[in-house]
Design a protein around this motif. Structure first.
Motif, mmCIF file in Angstrom:
data_model
loop_
_atom_site.group_PDB
_atom_site.id
_atom_site.type_symbol
_atom_site.label_atom_id
_atom_site.label_comp_id
_atom_site.label_asym_id
_atom_site.label_seq_id
_atom_site.Cartn_x
_atom_site.Cartn_y
_atom_site.Cartn_z
ATOM 1 N N ILE A 191 47.620 -9.465 76.447
ATOM 2 C CA ILE A 191 47.914 -9.604 75.011
ATOM 3 C C ILE A 191 48.339 -8.281 74.375
ATOM 4 C CG2 ILE A 191 46.394 -11.606 74.819
ATOM 5 C CD1 ILE A 191 44.514 -9.807 73.115
ATOM 6 N N ASP A 212 47.753 -13.040 65.657
ATOM 7 C CA ASP A 212 48.721 -12.787 66.731
ATOM 8 C C ASP A 212 48.030 -12.754 68.094
ATOM 9 O OD1 ASP A 212 51.436 -12.192 67.574
ATOM 10 O OD2 ASP A 212 50.737 -10.149 67.951
ATOM 11 N N ASP A 213 46.871 -12.097 68.164
ATOM 12 C CA ASP A 213 46.113 -12.046 69.417
ATOM 13 C C ASP A 213 45.693 -13.447 69.873
ATOM 14 O OD1 ASP A 213 46.237 -9.266 69.526
ATOM 15 O OD2 ASP A 213 44.285 -9.014 68.563
ATOM 16 N N CYS A 244 47.139 -16.262 69.183
ATOM 17 C CA CYS A 244 48.343 -16.954 69.667
ATOM 18 C C CYS A 244 48.699 -16.512 71.081
ATOM 19 C CB CYS A 244 49.517 -16.707 68.731
ATOM 20 S SG CYS A 244 49.330 -17.512 67.122
ATOM 21 N N LYS A 245 48.604 -15.220 71.342
ATOM 22 C CA LYS A 245 48.898 -14.696 72.680
ATOM 23 C C LYS A 245 47.895 -15.214 73.712
ATOM 24 C CE LYS A 245 51.098 -10.426 71.117
ATOM 25 N NZ LYS A 245 50.933 -8.963 71.033
ATOM 26 N N LEU A 279 46.160 -18.048 73.536
ATOM 27 C CA LEU A 279 46.446 -19.472 73.742
ATOM 28 C C LEU A 279 47.655 -19.652 74.651
ATOM 29 C CD1 LEU A 279 45.895 -20.779 70.103
ATOM 30 C CD2 LEU A 279 44.298 -20.929 72.030
ATOM 31 N N SER A 280 48.671 -18.846 74.459
ATOM 32 C CA SER A 280 49.866 -18.910 75.289
ATOM 33 C C SER A 280 49.558 -18.481 76.726
ATOM 34 C CB SER A 280 50.957 -18.018 74.697
ATOM 35 O OG SER A 280 52.090 -18.015 75.507
ATOM 36 N N TYR A 281 48.800 -17.411 76.881
ATOM 37 C CA TYR A 281 48.441 -16.896 78.205
ATOM 38 C C TYR A 281 47.730 -17.967 79.036
ATOM 39 C CZ TYR A 281 46.249 -13.951 81.766
ATOM 40 O OH TYR A 281 45.820 -13.408 82.955
ATOM 41 N N ASN A 334 47.799 -21.178 78.265
ATOM 42 C CA ASN A 334 48.502 -22.449 78.063
ATOM 43 C C ASN A 334 47.531 -23.535 77.574
ATOM 44 O OD1 ASN A 334 50.720 -24.155 77.995
ATOM 45 N ND2 ASN A 334 50.389 -24.856 80.084
ATOM 46 N N SER A 374 45.650 -25.238 73.796
ATOM 47 C CA SER A 374 45.820 -25.384 72.349
ATOM 48 C C SER A 374 44.629 -24.811 71.578
ATOM 49 C CB SER A 374 45.989 -26.861 71.980
ATOM 50 O OG SER A 374 44.771 -27.550 72.130
ATOM 51 N N TYR A 375 44.900 -24.485 70.324
ATOM 52 C CA TYR A 375 43.837 -24.016 69.434
ATOM 53 C C TYR A 375 42.777 -25.101 69.262
ATOM 54 C CZ TYR A 375 41.455 -22.431 65.253
ATOM 55 O OH TYR A 375 40.479 -22.047 64.356
#
Length: 70
Positions: free
Chosen positions: A29, A49-50, A52-53, A55-57, A59, A61-62
């Motif tokens: 991140i 932002d962290d 979101c990163k 969650l993306s890392y 894969n 969902s919130y």
């Protein structure tokens, strides 16, 4: 438990399941080890932002990360 508490709890569980260290997550991140450590000690919070990163890392969902039945 607040959504923030649940997020931290689920993040720790997910990191354990995926064998991801705090250092690895920090690199992923874009923050340093000290900052990551302070966040896990709850001395500071993850930024939007962290989150979101993260969650993306992973894969994920919130909604899943903030369910207490994770």
């Amino acid at each position: 438990m607040t959504k923030q508490d649940i997020f931290y709890h689920n993040l720790r569980r997910l990191m354990k399941i995926k064998s991801v260290s705090q250092k690895e997550l920090a690199v992923a991140i874009g923050c340093n080890d000290t900052t990551m450590s302070r966040r896990f000690e709850r001395k500071s919070n993850f930024s939007f932002d962290d989150i979101c990163k993260i969650l993306s890392y992973f894969n994920i969902s919130y909604e899943t990360m903030t369910k207490d039945t994770f």
